[in-house]
Design a protein around this motif. Structure first.
Motif, PDB file in Angstrom:
ATOM      1  N   GLY A 120     -63.197  54.339 -56.226  1.00 33.31           N
ATOM      2  CA  GLY A 120     -62.050  53.506 -55.854  1.00 33.31           C
ATOM      3  C   GLY A 120     -60.723  54.015 -56.394  1.00 33.31           C
ATOM      4  O   GLY A 120     -59.756  54.171 -55.628  1.00 33.31           O
ATOM      5  N   PRO A 121     -60.607  54.286 -57.691  1.00 35.73           N
ATOM      6  CA  PRO A 121     -59.330  54.775 -58.227  1.00 35.73           C
ATOM      7  C   PRO A 121     -58.865  56.073 -57.578  1.00 35.73           C
ATOM      8  O   PRO A 121     -57.660  56.241 -57.310  1.00 35.73           O
ATOM      9  CB  PRO A 121     -59.635  54.951 -59.717  1.00 35.73           C
ATOM     10  N   SER A 122     -59.795  56.991 -57.336  1.00 39.76           N
ATOM     11  CA  SER A 122     -59.428  58.265 -56.709  1.00 39.76           C
ATOM     12  C   SER A 122     -58.928  58.061 -55.289  1.00 39.76           C
ATOM     13  O   SER A 122     -57.990  58.732 -54.836  1.00 39.76           O
ATOM     14  CB  SER A 122     -60.637  59.216 -56.709  1.00 39.76           C
ATOM     15  N   ILE A 123     -59.546  57.120 -54.569  1.00 35.55           N
ATOM     16  CA  ILE A 123     -59.107  56.819 -53.201  1.00 35.55           C
ATOM     17  C   ILE A 123     -57.720  56.187 -53.225  1.00 35.55           C
ATOM     18  O   ILE A 123     -56.812  56.591 -52.491  1.00 35.55           O
ATOM     19  CB  ILE A 123     -60.122  55.890 -52.504  1.00 35.55           C
ATOM     20  N   ARG A 124     -57.540  55.180 -54.075  1.00 36.76           N
ATOM     21  CA  ARG A 124     -56.271  54.458 -54.111  1.00 36.76           C
ATOM     22  C   ARG A 124     -55.114  55.353 -54.544  1.00 36.76           C
ATOM     23  O   ARG A 124     -53.964  55.096 -54.185  1.00 36.76           O
ATOM     24  CB  ARG A 124     -56.390  53.238 -55.028  1.00 36.76           C
ATOM     25  N   ALA A 125     -55.416  56.412 -55.304  1.00 42.29           N
ATOM     26  CA  ALA A 125     -54.374  57.344 -55.715  1.00 42.29           C
ATOM     27  C   ALA A 125     -53.871  58.190 -54.554  1.00 42.29           C
ATOM     28  O   ALA A 125     -52.766  58.742 -54.619  1.00 42.29           O
ATOM     29  CB  ALA A 125     -54.894  58.254 -56.830  1.00 42.29           C
ATOM     30  N   ARG A 126     -54.666  58.278 -53.484  1.00 41.33           N
ATOM     31  CA  ARG A 126     -54.319  59.165 -52.359  1.00 41.33           C
ATOM     32  C   ARG A 126     -53.961  58.423 -51.085  1.00 41.33           C
ATOM     33  O   ARG A 126     -53.742  59.056 -50.050  1.00 41.33           O
ATOM     34  CB  ARG A 126     -55.503  60.109 -52.087  1.00 41.33           C
ATOM     35  N   ILE A 127     -53.902  57.087 -51.147  1.00 38.32           N
ATOM     36  CA  ILE A 127     -53.518  56.324 -49.961  1.00 38.32           C
ATOM     37  C   ILE A 127     -52.255  55.523 -50.256  1.00 38.32           C
ATOM     38  O   ILE A 127     -51.902  55.264 -51.402  1.00 38.32           O
ATOM     39  CB  ILE A 127     -54.650  55.378 -49.495  1.00 38.32           C
ATOM     40  N   GLY A 128     -51.569  55.141 -49.192  1.00 43.04           N
ATOM     41  CA  GLY A 128     -50.433  54.235 -49.288  1.00 43.04           C
ATOM     42  C   GLY A 128     -50.753  52.978 -48.510  1.00 43.04           C
ATOM     43  O   GLY A 128     -51.441  53.034 -47.484  1.00 43.04           O
ATOM     44  N   VAL A 129     -50.288  51.845 -49.004  1.00 43.18           N
ATOM     45  CA  VAL A 129     -50.586  50.568 -48.358  1.00 43.18           C
ATOM     46  C   VAL A 129     -49.287  49.805 -48.130  1.00 43.18           C
ATOM     47  O   VAL A 129     -48.531  49.558 -49.080  1.00 43.18           O
ATOM     48  CB  VAL A 129     -51.547  49.710 -49.204  1.00 43.18           C
ATOM     49  N   CYS A 130     -49.031  49.456 -46.879  1.00 48.39           N
ATOM     50  CA  CYS A 130     -47.901  48.606 -46.529  1.00 48.39           C
ATOM     51  C   CYS A 130     -48.464  47.256 -46.087  1.00 48.39           C
ATOM     52  O   CYS A 130     -48.964  47.128 -44.968  1.00 48.39           O
ATOM     53  CB  CYS A 130     -47.076  49.229 -45.411  1.00 48.39           C
ATOM     54  N   PRO A 131     -48.427  46.237 -46.967  1.00 41.05           N
ATOM     55  CA  PRO A 131     -49.034  44.950 -46.627  1.00 41.05           C
ATOM     56  C   PRO A 131     -48.207  44.191 -45.590  1.00 41.05           C
ATOM     57  O   PRO A 131     -47.043  44.516 -45.321  1.00 41.05           O
ATOM     58  CB  PRO A 131     -49.045  44.203 -47.966  1.00 41.05           C
ATOM     59  N   GLN A 132     -48.837  43.181 -44.999  1.00 41.17           N
ATOM     60  CA  GLN A 132     -48.149  42.382 -43.983  1.00 41.17           C
ATOM     61  C   GLN A 132     -46.955  41.643 -44.572  1.00 41.17           C
ATOM     62  O   GLN A 132     -45.894  41.564 -43.963  1.00 41.17           O
ATOM     63  CB  GLN A 132     -49.131  41.381 -43.357  1.00 41.17           C
ATOM     64  N   GLU A 133     -47.121  41.103 -45.783  1.00 37.20           N
ATOM     65  CA  GLU A 133     -46.030  40.413 -46.461  1.00 37.20           C
ATOM     66  C   GLU A 133     -45.381  41.366 -47.455  1.00 37.20           C
ATOM     67  O   GLU A 133     -46.063  42.074 -48.184  1.00 37.20           O
ATOM     68  CB  GLU A 133     -46.560  39.176 -47.206  1.00 37.20           C
ATOM     69  N   ASP A 134     -44.037  41.382 -47.476  1.00 33.49           N
ATOM     70  CA  ASP A 134     -43.341  42.225 -48.431  1.00 33.49           C
ATOM     71  C   ASP A 134     -43.640  41.756 -49.855  1.00 33.49           C
ATOM     72  O   ASP A 134     -43.551  40.565 -50.166  1.00 33.49           O
ATOM     73  CB  ASP A 134     -41.830  42.176 -48.183  1.00 33.49           C
ATOM     74  N   THR A 135     -43.996  42.687 -50.717  1.00 31.55           N
ATOM     75  CA  THR A 135     -44.314  42.365 -52.111  1.00 31.55           C
ATOM     76  C   THR A 135     -43.327  43.067 -53.047  1.00 31.55           C
ATOM     77  O   THR A 135     -43.687  43.520 -54.122  1.00 31.55           O
ATOM     78  CB  THR A 135     -45.754  42.789 -52.444  1.00 31.55           C
ATOM     79  N   LEU A 136     -42.085  43.146 -52.619  1.00 27.74           N
ATOM     80  CA  LEU A 136     -41.047  43.799 -53.403  1.00 27.74           C
ATOM     81  C   LEU A 136     -40.658  42.925 -54.590  1.00 27.74           C
ATOM     82  O   LEU A 136     -40.815  41.701 -54.564  1.00 27.74           O
ATOM     83  CB  LEU A 136     -39.828  44.066 -52.524  1.00 27.74           C
ATOM     84  N   ASP A 137     -40.130  43.560 -55.636  1.00 29.65           N
ATOM     85  CA  ASP A 137     -39.677  42.837 -56.818  1.00 29.65           C
ATOM     86  C   ASP A 137     -38.213  42.468 -56.620  1.00 29.65           C
ATOM     87  O   ASP A 137     -37.325  43.326 -56.666  1.00 29.65           O
ATOM     88  CB  ASP A 137     -39.845  43.703 -58.066  1.00 29.65           C
ATOM     89  N   ASN A 138     -37.958  41.184 -56.396  1.00 32.45           N
ATOM     90  CA  ASN A 138     -36.598  40.725 -56.082  1.00 32.45           C
ATOM     91  C   ASN A 138     -35.635  40.867 -57.246  1.00 32.45           C
ATOM     92  O   ASN A 138     -34.413  40.847 -57.046  1.00 32.45           O
ATOM     93  CB  ASN A 138     -36.633  39.262 -55.626  1.00 32.45           C
ATOM     94  N   GLU A 139     -36.141  40.977 -58.460  1.00 35.63           N
ATOM     95  CA  GLU A 139     -35.266  41.068 -59.616  1.00 35.63           C
ATOM     96  C   GLU A 139     -34.789  42.494 -59.885  1.00 35.63           C
ATOM     97  O   GLU A 139     -33.934  42.710 -60.751  1.00 35.63           O
ATOM     98  CB  GLU A 139     -35.977  40.516 -60.862  1.00 35.63           C
ATOM     99  N   LEU A 140     -35.354  43.457 -59.154  1.00 37.83           N
ATOM    100  CA  LEU A 140     -34.963  44.855 -59.308  1.00 37.83           C
ATOM    101  C   LEU A 140     -34.143  45.301 -58.105  1.00 37.83           C
ATOM    102  O   LEU A 140     -34.217  44.701 -57.029  1.00 37.83           O
ATOM    103  CB  LEU A 140     -36.201  45.739 -59.440  1.00 37.83           C
ATOM    104  N   ASP A 141     -33.378  46.363 -58.290  1.00 33.75           N
ATOM    105  CA  ASP A 141     -32.641  46.889 -57.150  1.00 33.75           C
ATOM    106  C   ASP A 141     -33.557  47.803 -56.334  1.00 33.75           C
ATOM    107  O   ASP A 141     -34.718  48.045 -56.678  1.00 33.75           O
ATOM    108  CB  ASP A 141     -31.344  47.579 -57.580  1.00 33.75           C
ATOM    109  N   VAL A 142     -33.020  48.314 -55.248  1.00 31.87           N
ATOM    110  CA  VAL A 142     -33.813  49.101 -54.300  1.00 31.87           C
ATOM    111  C   VAL A 142     -34.384  50.345 -54.980  1.00 31.87           C
ATOM    112  O   VAL A 142     -35.587  50.634 -54.874  1.00 31.87           O
ATOM    113  CB  VAL A 142     -32.943  49.482 -53.089  1.00 31.87           C
TER     114      VAL A 142
END
Length: 310
Positions: free
Chosen positions: A73-95
């Motif tokens: 699992g860790p090796s796979i997750r290190a090599r993939i990117g995931v764009c979820p349906q809902e934005d999970t950005l940190d609103n307290e940080l800048d872009v």
């Protein structure tokens, strides 16, 4: 890139068990854009979570990038990117900080993350917003930032769950252009979407899922040729005339297939203009009519039905 054989996902146990994915076979090749289509509850999200190596499989076999998600699992997750349906950005940080901190989660050196963050800001057309708070961004900007963040580790495989939901047409087309550029750069894309035009634009191949199984698979054009006709004539009749069922009987012999809806009749045929001309010759006078090419939406509705699924 992905190989699933008899893949299953079950939630619960005993009499209350629910099988969300019921033995599907999927192969995704390197460098292609592959789509999962289906109504709500079809099993798309459950499949994507297994592919992302965050939800264990219940049966069958699954290999991601040649690795077993149960042990790698860790090796796979290190090599993939995931764009979820809902934005999970940190609103307290800048872009810029959203990109930099996320890159550090992968253990990348600071200098490397800084370089990649600058590249991705340019890719997402957000360079002038680098120091803006996330909460100040429009919906389209947030979506572009979410996709940019999913690319910080330069993934071999990018998973996108409903990537353009809620965006206006301009923002959708901009994202389509960016995803096409990623595909040209060799990134393998796997996406779910409810937009049939999006699937036609982006996907080299796709599967249509319904009730946990795959009901069709192929390239968009191939599916249209297999499950629909070249054209569709849509006929609307005035309220107060004979109902659509009666009208449909008068032109049934002109169609490969008819679909009678409350507000119109869909006539599936290879030559929609000939159907319309023949209907007029028989004395039918629709108040509105159009002839269009068959689309992936016609295929989707034929395979999964028009009934709303909660």
């Amino acid at each position: 890139m992905i190989e699933a054989r008899g893949l299953r996902k079950t939630f619960g146990a005993g009499a209350s068990a629910f099988e969300a994915v019921r033995g599907i076979d999927v192969v995704v090749r390197r460098g292609e854009a592959f789509g999962f289509l289906g109504p709500n509850g079809a099993g798309k999200s459950s499949t994507m979570r297994m592919v992302a190596a965050v939800s264990p499989i219940s049966g069958g076999e699954l290999r991601i990038l040649g690795l077993d998600p149960a042990t790698d699992g860790p090796s796979i997750r290190a090599r993939i990117g995931v764009c979820p349906q809902e934005d999970t950005l940190d609103n307290e940080l800048d872009v810029w900080e959203n990109l930099f901190i996320y890159g550090r989660y992968f253990g990348l050196p600071r200098a490397v993350v800084r370089e990649r963050a600058e590249e991705l800001l340019e890719f997402a057309k957000l360079t002038d917003k680098a120091k803006s708070r996330v909460e100040e961004l429009s919906g389209g900007m947030k979506r572009r930032l979410t996709i940019a963040r999913s690319l910080i580790n330069r993934p071999d495989l990018l998973l996108l769950d409903e990537p353009t939901t809620g965006l206006d047409p301009q923002a959708r087309h901009l994202l389509w252009d960016q995803l096409f550029r990623l595909k040209q750069a060799g990134v393998t894309l796997v996406l779910t979407t409810h937009y049939m035009d999006e699937a036609e634009q982006l996907c080299d191949r796709l599967v249509v899922m319904d009730k946990g199984v795959i009901v069709a698979e192929g390239a968009p054009g191939e599916l249209i040729r297999t499950y629909s006709t070249r054209e569709v004539a849509e006929l609307r009749f005035a309220v107060g005339e004979e109902d659509n069922e009666v009208m449909a009987e008068k032109i049934a012999d002109l169609a490969d297939r008819l679909e009678v809806l409350p507000d119109r009749i869909l006539v599936y045929a290879d030559d929609g203009e000939s159907v319309l001309a023949a209907a007029l010759d028989r004395g039918l006078r629709p108040v509105a009519s159009l002839v269009r090419r068959s689309s992936l939406e016609d295929v989707f509705l034929r395979l999964t039905g028009r009934t709303l699924v909660d």
